[in-house]
Write a protein that holds these residues in place. Sequence first.
Motif, short mmCIF file in Angstrom:
data_model
loop_
_atom_site.label_atom_id
_atom_site.label_comp_id
_atom_site.label_asym_id
_atom_site.label_seq_id
_atom_site.Cartn_x
_atom_site.Cartn_y
_atom_site.Cartn_z
N UNK A 103 0.83 -1.19 0.00
CA UNK A 103 0.00 0.00 0.00
C UNK A 103 0.87 1.24 0.00
N UNK A 104 0.57 2.14 -0.93
CA UNK A 104 1.27 3.41 -1.03
C UNK A 104 0.29 4.52 -0.70
N UNK A 105 0.51 5.17 0.45
CA UNK A 105 -0.42 6.19 0.94
C UNK A 105 -1.86 5.68 0.94
N UNK A 106 -2.03 4.44 1.37
CA UNK A 106 -3.35 3.83 1.45
C UNK A 106 -3.87 3.27 0.15
N UNK A 107 -3.12 3.39 -0.93
CA UNK A 107 -3.53 2.90 -2.25
C UNK A 107 -2.86 1.56 -2.52
N UNK A 108 -3.65 0.53 -2.79
CA UNK A 108 -3.09 -0.78 -3.09
C UNK A 108 -2.37 -0.73 -4.43
N UNK A 109 -1.06 -0.96 -4.40
CA UNK A 109 -0.23 -0.81 -5.60
C UNK A 109 -0.65 -1.76 -6.71
N UNK A 110 -1.05 -2.99 -6.36
CA UNK A 110 -1.34 -3.97 -7.39
C UNK A 110 -2.80 -4.00 -7.81
N UNK A 111 -3.67 -3.38 -7.05
CA UNK A 111 -5.06 -3.22 -7.49
C UNK A 111 -5.27 -1.91 -8.23
N UNK A 112 -4.39 -0.95 -7.99
CA UNK A 112 -4.46 0.36 -8.65
C UNK A 112 -3.08 0.70 -9.19
N UNK A 113 -2.55 -0.19 -10.00
CA UNK A 113 -1.15 -0.09 -10.41
C UNK A 113 -0.83 1.21 -11.15
N UNK A 114 -1.69 1.63 -12.06
CA UNK A 114 -1.43 2.84 -12.84
C UNK A 114 -1.39 4.08 -11.95
N UNK A 115 -2.36 4.21 -11.05
CA UNK A 115 -2.40 5.36 -10.15
C UNK A 115 -1.21 5.34 -9.19
N UNK A 116 -0.88 4.16 -8.71
CA UNK A 116 0.24 4.05 -7.77
C UNK A 116 1.55 4.43 -8.44
N UNK A 117 1.75 3.96 -9.67
CA UNK A 117 3.02 4.24 -10.35
C UNK A 117 3.17 5.71 -10.71
N UNK A 118 2.05 6.44 -10.81
CA UNK A 118 2.14 7.88 -11.02
C UNK A 118 2.81 8.57 -9.84
N UNK A 119 2.78 7.93 -8.68
CA UNK A 119 3.33 8.53 -7.47
C UNK A 119 4.70 7.96 -7.11
N UNK A 120 5.22 7.07 -7.96
CA UNK A 120 6.50 6.42 -7.69
C UNK A 120 7.52 6.78 -8.77
#
Length: 293
Positions: free
Chosen positions: A102-119
Amino acid sequence: MTEEPAKTSARDVGLGKKTAEGLATMTPMARQTAAAERDLGGEALFVADLTKRFGRVTAVDKLSYTVPQGSFSAIVGPNGAGKTTALSMISGLLPPSHGSVELFGLDVWRNRSKAQDRIGILPDRVRMFEQLTGAQYLSYVGAVRRVDKEAIIARSEQLLDAFDLRSEANRLVVDYSSGLRKKLALASALIHAPDLLVLDEPFESIDPVSAGTLIEVLNDFVSRGGTVLLSSHSMDLVQRVCDHVAVIMKGELLAEGTVDEVRGDVSLEERFRDLVRGPAVSEGLDWLNISFG
């Protein structure tokens, strides 16, 4: 009678008179042995039971720990410990066999595109389009990251200066040294203004001057609220720049917490050797005994 000039008190360091006299006028500089105090936020990254299997081999086994927001964190371990595999799963590059990130409460593998925008990611093996110049490569990565054109131009200029790449901007990447490639790759990882940097061995193949530049940039990133998670083999570097560390061995977590909590009353390198049970001295190499008699 001619008055003799006053003698300068020089340090006897065997470097020649002028050099010694120059050193005598310098203020001794204390060696940095710990990271600066930082204000940390809530959870930036939460890893729970993270596991990766390759056939019968378990590379990472139920890894769980937390990285605070605004921290300069490290994951350390011997060769083959699972560091690269863990970072690849955390950054969304390698799907886990089990567990969650989880990245800031966002599941990286369920929301991969949104998560990678922050990484921002610096992988183990940096692959680049070598027929682009350094400036063109930054622009390309910025476009892929959906940064608008004006921001790409402005940020590229700032990154070239920050990473001391101005003189290399118009050279083809194919002509870059390993160290220059590493700096360009890290610059490109920042161009979309991520919240988290995941860096796999960012200081490998980097000379001390360039390493100092990278540390300055990363410290500035953290001071602005960003979070850094890196892997490194240098315990001295981790001890000096990081405030949080996780030690893994054979894919399992051995220790985790602030650097002071993990190292206790000894250096981080001593604590690391104790945790991974490395031998204090090499044995069984008696045949290397050399006589000068």
